[in-house]
Write an enzyme that holds these catalytic residues in place. Structure first.
Site, PDB file in Angstrom:
ATOM      1  CG  ASP A   1       1.523  -3.041  10.915  1.00 17.11           C
ATOM      2  OD1 ASP A   1       2.261  -1.666  10.184  1.00 17.11           O
ATOM      3  OD2 ASP A   1      -0.362  -3.741   9.611  1.00 17.11           O
TER       4      ASP A   1
ATOM      5  NE  ARG B   1      -2.660  -4.363  -1.693  1.00 15.44           N
ATOM      6  CZ  ARG B   1      -1.788  -3.204  -0.469  1.00 15.44           C
ATOM      7  NH1 ARG B   1      -1.058  -3.851  -0.383  1.00 15.44           N
ATOM      8  NH2 ARG B   1      -2.953  -2.954  -0.438  1.00 15.44           N
TER       9      ARG B   1
ATOM     10  N   GLY C   1       1.080  -1.471  -0.388  1.00 17.64           N
ATOM     11  CA  GLY C   1      -0.088   0.157  -0.199  1.00 17.64           C
ATOM     12  C   GLY C   1       1.040   1.401  -0.348  1.00 17.64           C
TER      13      GLY C   1
ATOM     14  CB  THR D   1       2.204   1.074   6.166  1.00 13.89           C
ATOM     15  OG1 THR D   1       1.239   0.623   6.880  1.00 13.89           O
ATOM     16  CG2 THR D   1       3.393   0.745   7.965  1.00 13.89           C
TER      17      THR D   1
ATOM     18  CG  ASP E   1      -1.729   0.085   8.075  1.00 16.59           C
ATOM     19  OD1 ASP E   1      -2.755   0.114   7.114  1.00 16.59           O
ATOM     20  OD2 ASP E   1      -1.898  -0.739   7.156  1.00 16.59           O
TER      21      ASP E   1
HETATM   22  P1  ADP Z   1       2.810  -3.966   2.899  1.00 17.06           P
HETATM   23  O1  ADP Z   1       4.275  -3.890   2.660  1.00 17.06           O
HETATM   24  O2  ADP Z   1       2.152  -2.344   2.136  1.00 17.06           O
HETATM   25  O3  ADP Z   1       2.099  -4.687   3.653  1.00 17.06           O
HETATM   26  P2  ADP Z   1       1.611  -6.468   1.211  1.00 17.06           P
HETATM   27  O4  ADP Z   1       0.407  -7.222   1.732  1.00 17.06           O
HETATM   28  O5  ADP Z   1       0.369  -6.305  -0.462  1.00 17.06           O
HETATM   29  O6  ADP Z   1       1.881  -4.685   1.958  1.00 17.06           O
HETATM   30  O7  ADP Z   1       3.273  -7.133   0.688  1.00 17.06           O
HETATM   31  C1  ADP Z   1       3.396  -6.795  -0.734  1.00 17.06           C
HETATM   32  C2  ADP Z   1       3.854  -7.442  -1.722  1.00 17.06           C
HETATM   33  O8  ADP Z   1       5.380  -9.087  -0.655  1.00 17.06           O
HETATM   34  C3  ADP Z   1       3.446  -8.328  -1.877  1.00 17.06           C
HETATM   35  O9  ADP Z   1       2.288  -7.935  -3.058  1.00 17.06           O
HETATM   36  C4  ADP Z   1       4.534  -9.329  -2.159  1.00 17.06           C
HETATM   37  O10 ADP Z   1       5.214  -9.501  -3.411  1.00 17.06           O
HETATM   38  C5  ADP Z   1       5.047  -9.568  -1.487  1.00 17.06           C
HETATM   39  N1  ADP Z   1       5.238 -10.035   0.203  1.00 17.06           N
HETATM   40  C6  ADP Z   1       3.838 -10.219   1.332  1.00 17.06           C
HETATM   41  N2  ADP Z   1       3.953 -11.267   1.508  1.00 17.06           N
HETATM   42  C7  ADP Z   1       4.896 -12.639   1.449  1.00 17.06           C
HETATM   43  C8  ADP Z   1       5.628 -13.157   1.864  1.00 17.06           C
HETATM   44  N3  ADP Z   1       5.233 -14.151   2.732  1.00 17.06           N
HETATM   45  N4  ADP Z   1       6.351 -13.854   0.967  1.00 17.06           N
HETATM   46  C9  ADP Z   1       6.875 -13.593  -0.522  1.00 17.06           C
HETATM   47  N5  ADP Z   1       6.623 -12.057  -0.921  1.00 17.06           N
HETATM   48  C10 ADP Z   1       5.598 -11.615  -0.054  1.00 17.06           C
HETATM   49  O1  F6P Z   2      -1.528  -1.250   4.683  1.00 17.60           O
HETATM   50  C1  F6P Z   2      -2.343   0.134   4.226  1.00 17.60           C
HETATM   51  C2  F6P Z   2      -3.381   0.131   3.754  1.00 17.60           C
HETATM   52  O2  F6P Z   2      -4.714   1.007   3.615  1.00 17.60           O
HETATM   53  C3  F6P Z   2      -4.899  -0.948   5.073  1.00 17.60           C
HETATM   54  O3  F6P Z   2      -5.085   0.465   5.788  1.00 17.60           O
HETATM   55  C4  F6P Z   2      -5.674  -0.933   4.219  1.00 17.60           C
HETATM   56  O4  F6P Z   2      -6.187  -1.983   5.117  1.00 17.60           O
HETATM   57  C5  F6P Z   2      -5.463  -1.919   3.320  1.00 17.60           C
HETATM   58  O5  F6P Z   2      -3.907  -1.474   2.757  1.00 17.60           O
HETATM   59  C6  F6P Z   2      -6.213  -1.406   1.639  1.00 17.60           C
HETATM   60  O6  F6P Z   2      -5.201  -2.021   0.805  1.00 17.60           O
HETATM   61  P1  F6P Z   2      -6.087  -1.579  -0.502  1.00 17.60           P
HETATM   62  O7  F6P Z   2      -5.340  -0.460  -0.903  1.00 17.60           O
HETATM   63  O8  F6P Z   2      -5.788  -2.693  -1.303  1.00 17.60           O
HETATM   64  O9  F6P Z   2      -7.431  -1.993  -0.833  1.00 17.60           O
END
Ligand code: ADP
Ligand code: F6P
Length: 326
Positions: free
Chosen positions: A133, A75, A14, A129, A131
């Site tokens: 978090d 993503r 995000g 982020t 969040d």
């Molecule tokens: P954020 O980094 O904001 O938490 P995501 O959870 O969508 O966002 O993670 C971003 C990207 O990181 C994912 O689209 C994927 O390419 C990679 N990723 C997330 N989890 C894993 C995992 N368990 N193993 C490998 N790549 C991952």
């Molecule tokens: O991690 C950032 C965030 O904006 C969260 O607060 C929310 O749950 C999520 O991403 C929304 O994701 P998307 O833009 O894929 O709907």
């Protein structure tokens, strides 16, 4: 010592206000230190599909004030597979990228940790982020701006809430964390916050309703963190409507507006410091860690710690909110 000549930088997951400021800081610090910089477009996706740009100082001119990310984010499910990561590594080799700086959240760092282990790639993460978090850092880039966006919205909602003497449930982002909801509730003078870290009990809602509509108050605003645990603003509102049919209830889901806008000064400074610190860490032969900030000092946190799902909410803030909303 592993010699780094070229770094790759990407934004993933995000987006967050301040990502551009962090990208600028990484690029300029690397060039300042004699490194070449390659920007990887669309996060891990661009590493797999070979979307790589040579970055010079002017590529990051005039971006510090802009929200979003100029190199795009995505993503990328393919990166979760060994085949996808192998492809990503081959792209790195093709472009002589020796190390990565990844700007993102816990998913991004989870992927980075696995990739680093599999291919022995030095990686440093910069926490971006809304969040807030990630463990081991007091703040993440984007959180302060999002907080300010939320309170600006709640101030506007207050005008109409008090004119109509209504009860509003406002849903705030956070994935599974309540930092935005709780702190925005304090900063906007809301009557309560419903957050996943504190199990919502019926009597908690009763207290909110009773406090909110005492004789001295003619409106009530409750911030609800999005989450399966809270049920979101719609979930909470449904319960309340059933038990308190006398109240005129409305729901607002703030949504992606919280991720946009010009980054605050706090986020720009944080991004500039963290971006520079990420490059310093790589030059110092550190790897597989996230840059963090604790008590206004830069710290380095192993990915394994940063992505632990247990960043604590300061429960004293809940008491402040309760005390001030009488
Ligand atoms: P954020 O980094 O904001 O938490 P995501 O959870 O969508 O966002 O993670 C971003 C990207 O990181 C994912 O689209 C994927 O390419 C990679 N990723 C997330 N989890 C894993 C995992 N368990 N193993 C490998 N790549 C991952
Ligand atoms: O991690 C950032 C965030 O904006 C969260 O607060 C929310 O749950 C999520 O991403 C929304 O994701 P998307 O833009 O894929 O709907």
């Amino acid at each position: 010592m592993y010699e780094i000549k070229t770094i790759g930088v990407l934004t993933s997951g995000g987006d967050a206000p301040g990502m551009n400021a962090a990208l600028r800081a990484v690029t300029r610090s690397a060039i300042f230190n004699g490194l070449a910089v390659k920007a990887i477009c669309r996060g891990y996706k661009g590493l797999i599909t070979d979307e790589i740009l040579d970055f010079k100082t002017q590529n990051v001119s005039n971006i510090i004030q802009h929200g979003g990310t100029i190199i795009k984010t995505a993503r990328c499910p393919e990166f979760k597979t060994p085949e996808g990561r192998k492809q990503a590594f081959e792209t790195m080799q093709k472009h002589n990228i020796d190390a990565l700086v990844v700007l993102g959240g816990d998913g991004t760092f989870t992927g980075a940790r696995t990739f680093a282990q599999e291919f022995n790639v030095p990686i440093v993460g910069v926490p971006c982020t809304i969040d807030n978090d990630l463990c081991g850092t007091d703040k993440t880039i984007g959180y302060d701006t999002a907080l300010n966006t939320v309170i600006e919205c709640v101030d506007k909602i207050r005008d109409t809430a008090s004119s109509h003497e209504r009860l509003f449930f406002v849903e705030v982002m956070g994935r599974d964390a309540g930092f935005l909801a709780l702190n925005a509730a304090i900063a906007s003078g809301a009557e309560a916050a419903v957050i996943p870290e504190v199990a919502i009990k019926e009597d908690m809602l009763a207290e909110v309703i009773q406090n909110g509509f005492r004789k001295t108050k003619n409106s009530s605003i409750v911030l609800v963190a999005e989450s399966d645990v809270t049920g979101g603003a719609n979930g909470v509102a449904e319960k309340v409507k059933k038990d308190y049919p006398q109240y005129d209830v409305r729901v607002v889901v703030l949504g992606h507006i919280q991720r946009g806008g010009t980054p605050s000064a706090t986020d720009r400074i944080l991004a500039s410091r963290m971006g520079a610190a990420a490059v310093e860490a790589l030059l110092d032969d550190q790897r597989n860690l996230m840059v963090g900030i604790q008590n206004d000092e830069i710290v380095y946190v192993p990915f394994s710690r940063a992505i632990k799902d247990d960043k604590p909410i300061n429960k004293r803030l809940l008491q402040v909110l309760r005390t001030l909303s009488i």
